[in-house]
Design an enzyme around this catalytic site. Sequence first.
Site, PDB file in Angstrom:
ATOM      1  N   SER A 147      43.614  43.776  37.425  1.00  0.00           N
ATOM      2  CA  SER A 147      43.960  43.938  36.000  1.00  0.00           C
ATOM      3  C   SER A 147      44.976  42.870  35.628  1.00  0.00           C
ATOM      4  O   SER A 147      45.761  42.436  36.488  1.00  0.00           O
ATOM      5  CB  SER A 147      44.592  45.314  35.776  1.00  0.00           C
ATOM      6  OG  SER A 147      45.219  45.371  34.504  1.00  0.00           O
ATOM      7  N   TYR A 160      51.152  51.131  38.660  1.00  0.00           N
ATOM      8  CA  TYR A 160      49.762  50.664  38.528  1.00  0.00           C
ATOM      9  C   TYR A 160      49.725  49.137  38.602  1.00  0.00           C
ATOM     10  O   TYR A 160      48.890  48.554  39.305  1.00  0.00           O
ATOM     11  CB  TYR A 160      49.208  51.165  37.188  1.00  0.00           C
ATOM     12  CG  TYR A 160      47.859  50.612  36.794  1.00  0.00           C
ATOM     13  CD1 TYR A 160      46.695  51.096  37.369  1.00  0.00           C
ATOM     14  CD2 TYR A 160      47.747  49.616  35.818  1.00  0.00           C
ATOM     15  CE1 TYR A 160      45.449  50.598  36.998  1.00  0.00           C
ATOM     16  CE2 TYR A 160      46.513  49.114  35.435  1.00  0.00           C
ATOM     17  CZ  TYR A 160      45.371  49.609  36.028  1.00  0.00           C
ATOM     18  OH  TYR A 160      44.139  49.113  35.653  1.00  0.00           O
ATOM     19  N   LYS A 164      47.837  46.593  41.191  1.00  0.00           N
ATOM     20  CA  LYS A 164      46.853  45.596  40.753  1.00  0.00           C
ATOM     21  C   LYS A 164      47.278  44.187  41.198  1.00  0.00           C
ATOM     22  O   LYS A 164      46.426  43.333  41.454  1.00  0.00           O
ATOM     23  CB  LYS A 164      46.673  45.685  39.236  1.00  0.00           C
ATOM     24  CG  LYS A 164      45.996  46.996  38.791  1.00  0.00           C
ATOM     25  CD  LYS A 164      44.579  47.047  39.320  1.00  0.00           C
ATOM     26  CE  LYS A 164      43.867  48.341  39.046  1.00  0.00           C
ATOM     27  NZ  LYS A 164      42.483  48.349  39.525  1.00  0.00           N
TER      28      LYS A 164
HETATM   29  N1  LIG Z   1      39.671  49.649  30.883  1.00  0.00           N
HETATM   30  C1  LIG Z   1      40.606  48.738  30.944  1.00  0.00           C
HETATM   31  O1  LIG Z   1      41.235  48.376  29.946  1.00  0.00           O
HETATM   32  C2  LIG Z   1      40.906  48.091  32.274  1.00  0.00           C
HETATM   33  C3  LIG Z   1      41.720  46.951  32.262  1.00  0.00           C
HETATM   34  C4  LIG Z   1      42.023  46.323  33.453  1.00  0.00           C
HETATM   35  C5  LIG Z   1      41.536  46.836  34.635  1.00  0.00           C
HETATM   36  N2  LIG Z   1      40.768  47.950  34.634  1.00  0.00           N
HETATM   37  C6  LIG Z   1      40.263  48.438  35.918  1.00  0.00           C
HETATM   38  O2  LIG Z   1      38.876  48.590  35.855  1.00  0.00           O
HETATM   39  C7  LIG Z   1      38.467  49.562  36.806  1.00  0.00           C
HETATM   40  C8  LIG Z   1      37.474  50.516  36.163  1.00  0.00           C
HETATM   41  O3  LIG Z   1      38.085  51.142  35.082  1.00  0.00           O
HETATM   42  P1  LIG Z   1      37.289  51.571  33.750  1.00  0.00           P
HETATM   43  O4  LIG Z   1      38.158  51.177  32.640  1.00  0.00           O
HETATM   44  O5  LIG Z   1      35.892  51.126  33.801  1.00  0.00           O
HETATM   45  O6  LIG Z   1      37.394  53.165  33.898  1.00  0.00           O
HETATM   46  P2  LIG Z   1      36.411  54.369  33.464  1.00  0.00           P
HETATM   47  O7  LIG Z   1      35.468  53.963  32.378  1.00  0.00           O
HETATM   48  O8  LIG Z   1      37.310  55.524  33.224  1.00  0.00           O
HETATM   49  O9  LIG Z   1      35.570  54.604  34.781  1.00  0.00           O
HETATM   50  C9  LIG Z   1      36.206  54.940  35.967  1.00  0.00           C
HETATM   51  C10 LIG Z   1      35.150  55.206  37.018  1.00  0.00           C
HETATM   52  O10 LIG Z   1      35.804  55.488  38.269  1.00  0.00           O
HETATM   53  C11 LIG Z   1      35.429  56.798  38.722  1.00  0.00           C
HETATM   54  N3  LIG Z   1      36.569  57.368  39.420  1.00  0.00           N
HETATM   55  C12 LIG Z   1      37.756  57.746  38.901  1.00  0.00           C
HETATM   56  N4  LIG Z   1      38.552  58.221  39.873  1.00  0.00           N
HETATM   57  C13 LIG Z   1      37.860  58.123  41.030  1.00  0.00           C
HETATM   58  C14 LIG Z   1      38.132  58.477  42.375  1.00  0.00           C
HETATM   59  N5  LIG Z   1      39.291  59.016  42.737  1.00  0.00           N
HETATM   60  N6  LIG Z   1      37.159  58.249  43.299  1.00  0.00           N
HETATM   61  C15 LIG Z   1      35.978  57.714  42.960  1.00  0.00           C
HETATM   62  N7  LIG Z   1      35.663  57.368  41.703  1.00  0.00           N
HETATM   63  C16 LIG Z   1      36.597  57.577  40.749  1.00  0.00           C
HETATM   64  C17 LIG Z   1      34.993  57.533  37.452  1.00  0.00           C
HETATM   65  O11 LIG Z   1      34.084  58.576  37.670  1.00  0.00           O
HETATM   66  P3  LIG Z   1      34.495  60.105  38.074  1.00  0.00           P
HETATM   67  O12 LIG Z   1      35.498  60.552  37.071  1.00  0.00           O
HETATM   68  O13 LIG Z   1      33.191  60.821  38.031  1.00  0.00           O
HETATM   69  O14 LIG Z   1      35.050  60.017  39.471  1.00  0.00           O
HETATM   70  C18 LIG Z   1      34.284  56.404  36.707  1.00  0.00           C
HETATM   71  O15 LIG Z   1      33.001  56.182  37.237  1.00  0.00           O
HETATM   72  C19 LIG Z   1      39.748  50.181  37.347  1.00  0.00           C
HETATM   73  O16 LIG Z   1      40.071  49.580  38.586  1.00  0.00           O
HETATM   74  C20 LIG Z   1      40.779  49.807  36.313  1.00  0.00           C
HETATM   75  O17 LIG Z   1      42.073  49.732  36.871  1.00  0.00           O
HETATM   76  C21 LIG Z   1      40.430  48.594  33.478  1.00  0.00           C
END
Ligand SMILES: NC(=O)c1ccc[n+]([C@@H]2O[C@H](COP(=O)([O-])OP(=O)(O)OC[C@H]3O[C@@H](n4cnc5c(N)ncnc54)[C@H](OP(=O)(O)O)[C@@H]3O)[C@@H](O)[C@H]2O)c1
Length: 254
Positions: A147, A160, A164
Amino acid sequence: MSTLFDLTGKTAIITGSSRGIGKAVAERMAEHGANVVVSSRKQDACDAVAAEINARYPGKAIAVAANISDKAGLQHLVDETRRAFGDIHILVCNAASNPYYGPQEGIADEQFRKILDNNIVSNHWLISMVAPEMRARKDGAIVIISSIGGLRGTPVIGAYAISKAADMQLARNLAHEFGPDNVRVNCIAPGLIKTDFARALWENPETLKRSTQGAPLKRIGEPDEIAGAAVFLAAPAGSFMTGQTIVIDGGQTI
Ligand SMILES: NC(=O)c1ccc[n+]([C@@H]2O[C@H](COP(=O)([O-])OP(=O)(O)OC[C@H]3O[C@@H](n4cnc5c(N)ncnc54)[C@H](OP(=O)(O)O)[C@@H]3O)[C@@H](O)[C@H]2O)c1
């Protein structure tokens, strides 16, 4: 299709792929020819995504639930992948947790440990489970979703952001370790993306404004805008890239 981005014959595990960025990566990797393993904590949600992918690319997806905090669960994910598809060529460590929003001073030990365990130690576990076969075969690509939080100081998501930043260092370290065996390890550092994970940020007009007003593209991103970089890093197009972090943030950090 151009061979530069062709993933035909490759198998990819993508954690956290029932929605958001992970789902977009699974869909795009399948589109480019890979077998994909959809995983999250909820089997039903993974089954639904695998069914969507199989409807478009028959036989390309399976669903295996695994909580990234459970080492045995991750081993089961790897075992089931091998049972269904054989060798594993691509690992995308995408799932992560952030159970705390506030000053670093106020975080409980349990919350801090959970963040480090889920966002760093679990990546180390899963990578350790697939790297030996990748190294023996002299072919593998590991992508960690970091991130832009890991590039800057923050008064509210400090633990967090530490995790990252550690993802980026993990990629640099493992690039050294695995590079001689042609296994590449890279990170993608997204800016604010419209997913459930970041809902509290983009639904709040103040934090939304902070993320977009200084950014050249003046908007937040969509999950699919991260998926192409993951395909690139896994494909022949990315064959000389390792230990690096690709920032995809609409220019927010420039
Ligand atoms: N969205 C942003 O703005 C952003 C920015 C920078 C980085 N990121 C990074 O991108 C990645 C994905 O995030 P996202 O934004 O796509 O999130 P998201 O839409 O909330 O999806 C998260 C996914 O991870 C699964 N998950 C959550 N906790 C888990 C666990 N303990 N074990 C296994 N699976 C788990 C969830 O499914 P279940 O709930 O069914 O487990 C879901 O499939 C993360 O590493 C996050 O830090 C996101």
